[in-house]
Enzyme design. Structure first.
Site, PDB file in Angstrom:
ATOM      1  N   HIS A  82       0.841  -1.190   0.000  1.00  0.00           N
ATOM      2  CA  HIS A  82       0.000   0.000   0.000  1.00  0.00           C
ATOM      3  C   HIS A  82       0.873   1.235   0.000  1.00  0.00           C
ATOM      4  O   HIS A  82       1.839   1.328   0.751  1.00  0.00           O
ATOM      5  CB  HIS A  82      -0.900   0.024   1.241  1.00  0.00           C
ATOM      6  CG  HIS A  82      -1.770   1.253   1.291  1.00  0.00           C
ATOM      7  ND1 HIS A  82      -2.957   1.342   0.599  1.00  0.00           N
ATOM      8  CD2 HIS A  82      -1.603   2.445   1.903  1.00  0.00           C
ATOM      9  CE1 HIS A  82      -3.489   2.535   0.796  1.00  0.00           C
ATOM     10  NE2 HIS A  82      -2.685   3.226   1.586  1.00  0.00           N
ATOM     11  N   ASP A 161     -15.384   2.042   7.172  1.00  0.00           N
ATOM     12  CA  ASP A 161     -14.354   3.029   6.813  1.00  0.00           C
ATOM     13  C   ASP A 161     -14.857   3.967   5.724  1.00  0.00           C
ATOM     14  O   ASP A 161     -14.581   5.163   5.751  1.00  0.00           O
ATOM     15  CB  ASP A 161     -13.062   2.347   6.359  1.00  0.00           C
ATOM     16  CG  ASP A 161     -12.060   3.377   5.843  1.00  0.00           C
ATOM     17  OD1 ASP A 161     -11.601   4.200   6.662  1.00  0.00           O
ATOM     18  OD2 ASP A 161     -11.775   3.405   4.635  1.00  0.00           O
ATOM     19  N   ARG A 168     -15.069  12.189   7.796  1.00  0.00           N
ATOM     20  CA  ARG A 168     -13.833  12.892   8.198  1.00  0.00           C
ATOM     21  C   ARG A 168     -13.461  13.961   7.173  1.00  0.00           C
ATOM     22  O   ARG A 168     -12.973  15.026   7.523  1.00  0.00           O
ATOM     23  CB  ARG A 168     -12.694  11.876   8.350  1.00  0.00           C
ATOM     24  CG  ARG A 168     -12.828  11.006   9.585  1.00  0.00           C
ATOM     25  CD  ARG A 168     -11.906   9.804   9.503  1.00  0.00           C
ATOM     26  NE  ARG A 168     -10.530  10.174   9.271  1.00  0.00           N
ATOM     27  CZ  ARG A 168      -9.650   9.444   8.577  1.00  0.00           C
ATOM     28  NH1 ARG A 168     -10.006   8.279   8.061  1.00  0.00           N
ATOM     29  NH2 ARG A 168      -8.420   9.853   8.422  1.00  0.00           N
ATOM     30  N   SER A 183      -7.822   3.392   9.155  1.00  0.00           N
ATOM     31  CA  SER A 183      -8.526   3.391   7.876  1.00  0.00           C
ATOM     32  C   SER A 183      -7.741   2.555   6.852  1.00  0.00           C
ATOM     33  O   SER A 183      -8.290   1.667   6.187  1.00  0.00           O
ATOM     34  CB  SER A 183      -8.673   4.843   7.408  1.00  0.00           C
ATOM     35  OG  SER A 183      -9.032   4.915   6.060  1.00  0.00           O
ATOM     36  N   LYS A 187      -8.529  -1.794   5.590  1.00  0.00           N
ATOM     37  CA  LYS A 187      -8.730  -2.247   4.209  1.00  0.00           C
ATOM     38  C   LYS A 187      -7.713  -3.319   3.836  1.00  0.00           C
ATOM     39  O   LYS A 187      -8.037  -4.302   3.160  1.00  0.00           O
ATOM     40  CB  LYS A 187      -8.649  -1.055   3.255  1.00  0.00           C
ATOM     41  CG  LYS A 187      -9.912  -0.194   3.324  1.00  0.00           C
ATOM     42  CD  LYS A 187      -9.804   1.083   2.535  1.00  0.00           C
ATOM     43  CE  LYS A 187      -9.004   2.118   3.242  1.00  0.00           C
ATOM     44  NZ  LYS A 187      -9.259   3.503   2.919  1.00  0.00           N
TER      45      LYS A 187
HETATM   46  N1  URA Z   1      -6.053   6.896   2.948  1.00  0.00           N
HETATM   47  C1  URA Z   1      -6.996   6.136   3.538  1.00  0.00           C
HETATM   48  O1  URA Z   1      -7.367   5.084   3.023  1.00  0.00           O
HETATM   49  N2  URA Z   1      -7.514   6.554   4.691  1.00  0.00           N
HETATM   50  C2  URA Z   1      -7.149   7.719   5.295  1.00  0.00           C
HETATM   51  O2  URA Z   1      -7.655   8.031   6.356  1.00  0.00           O
HETATM   52  C3  URA Z   1      -6.170   8.492   4.659  1.00  0.00           C
HETATM   53  C4  URA Z   1      -5.631   8.046   3.490  1.00  0.00           C
END
Ligand code: URA
Length: 443
Positions: A82, A161, A168, A183, A187
């Protein structure tokens, strides 16, 4: 249990219990907790923070809020990657086939780009015919037979999320380490890999503007991964200027292919090699130096490129595009931007370059906006270059002639010229794993 008491507890700086976190996540996901209470809690977390245990609990509650992916039918240690996102970051397109070409499976779910950074899915879709909307069964099949696949996240992956991130975004609570870490990691955990490599970008084109903040985020994510049994390593890499020279969807795919051919600019090539080598370490292929050697070998012998061709074909794309870039859609408008003064490039506003590329059509403001796969910029000068008046700074590509004026202005503003060459900046700033932080600036 009352949401009011949970908000008050966090407002007063106390740690939340697993039951309280479960109450919040489950209630927010199923709609019984309203946005105004979730906003208040997000702001309390933003101001008061969360300890490592709370952050891990929040992550796991979100990870199981929807479907999770079972990768157990794919043999071996599955490693995911990621990136926290940056301008010109096309590393996934080269790293995934490189790692898979060495027999380490990389079944990967990616996202789309919003704002000034492009998403991996948008980049991949610029390959003629290629699809990222692939059902779960076929995704697993491709990952088993080819060794890698990069597809879109299913709609029901981590719905908590999705809802919380959107909230957010409009309540000034994005920039919180526990909220970002949970977050991202929710994932990754829901996507099912055994081990996770994080590329935490740091600099003018990244979420994290300083090395210290980037390390803080990396430590929080590594702690979550290790806490829930997924080995996690994070590299902090430079994003004080765009990565490589290409910014924009098909332009970035071509540069990723150049990485696999050994002809890419040094910064993007070395970043891909380091990321791939660290993924191999996570897959228990040996010490880092040996893994670097393996990766370089796959570039030299063409097997990384062959693996990308295979993946492209399996996902319905034109495998010949990997070798013959004229098979990509070509931008009808091409415009050169030349320097109006002389000097060394002492700094670059990476985000400004990303904005210029988005202006040309390579990015989107709203998730439903269409993008122009051929739009973008190929830079001719980066930090440290000595440019004379009239030298090429970059070439703009677009289908929308009207966008040229704004994009050219934005690109010019992204360059800072000075009389002296700048100190060279390292590509790798730190490596974070369960054992701690290693400073890579002098390595
Ligand atoms: N990327 C994400 O997936 N979540 C966040 O909170 C910030 C960047």
């Amino acid at each position: 249990m009352r949401m009011y008491d949970i908000i008050r507890k966090k407002r007063d700086g106390l740690a939340l219990t697993p039951q309280e976190i479960n109450h919040f996540v489950a209630g927010y996901a199923d709609g019984t907790i309203p946005d105004y209470q979730a906003s208040a809690l997000a702001m309390a977390i933003f101001l008061r923070g969360m300890d490592a245990r709370e952050t891990a609990n929040l992550t796991m509650e979100m990870a199981v809020s929807g479907e999770t992916v079972d990768l157990s039918s794919i043999p071996g240690i599955k490693v995911d990657k990621h990136s926290t996102g940056g301008v010109g970051d096309k590393t996934t397109l080269a790293v995934v086939p490189l790692v898979a070409s060495l027999g380490v499976p990389v079944p990967k779910m990616s996202g789309r780009g919003l704002g000034h950074t492009g998403g991996t899915l948008d980049k991949l879709e610029s390959i003629p015919g290629l699809s990222v909307q692939i059902d779960r069964k076929r995704f697993l099949q491709i990952a088993r037979s080819v060794g890698c696949a990069v597809v879109g996240q299913t709609a029901n992956l981590v719905p908590a999320d999705k809802k919380l991130y959107a909230l957010r975004d409009v309540t000034a609570t994005v920039d919180s380490i526990p909220l970002i870490a949970s977050s991202i990691m929710s994932k990754k955990i829901a996507a099912g890999a055994d081990a996770i490599l994080l590329d935490v970008k740091c600099g003018s084109g990244a979420f994290m503007k300083t090395r210290e903040r980037a390390i803080e985020l990396a430590e929080a994510m590594v702690a979550i991964g290790e806490e829930v049994g997924r080995h996690t390593v994070a590299l902090i890499t430079d994003m004080d200027q765009p990565l490589g020279l290409a910014v924009g969807n098909s332009l970035e795919v071509m540069e990723a292919c150049d990485v696999l051919k050994g002809t890419a600019p040094e910064d993007i090539a070395e970043t891909c090699i380091e990321l791939a080598a660290n993924m191999l370490v996570l897959a228990e292929r040996g010490p880092l130096d040996e893994c670097r050697r393996l990766v370089r070998g796959q570039i030299a012998n063409g097997r990384g490129l062959a693996k990308l061709r295979e993946m492209v074909q399996a996902q319905g794309g034109d495998p010949l595009a990997v070798d013959d870039y004229t098979r990509f859609a070509q931008a009808p408008v091409v415009h050169e931007v030349r320097a109006v003064s002389s000097g060394y490039v002492v700094a670059m506003d990476a985000e400004g370059v990303g904005v210029a590329s988005a202006t040309l059509g390579a990015g989107r403001e709203k998730i439903e906006d269409a993008i122009d796969p051929s739009a973008g910029i190929v830079l001719a000068a980066k930090k440290g270059a000595c440019v004379e008046r009239g030298d090429l700074l970059g070439t703009l590509y677009t289908s929308d002639k009207k966008s040229l004026y704004d994009a050219e202005t934005q690109l010019r503003h992204a360059y800072v010229l000075g009389p002296e060459p700048p100190e060279p900046t390292p590509h790798f700033l730190a490596r974070v794993d369960a054992a701690g932080v290693e400073d890579l600036r002098t390595a």
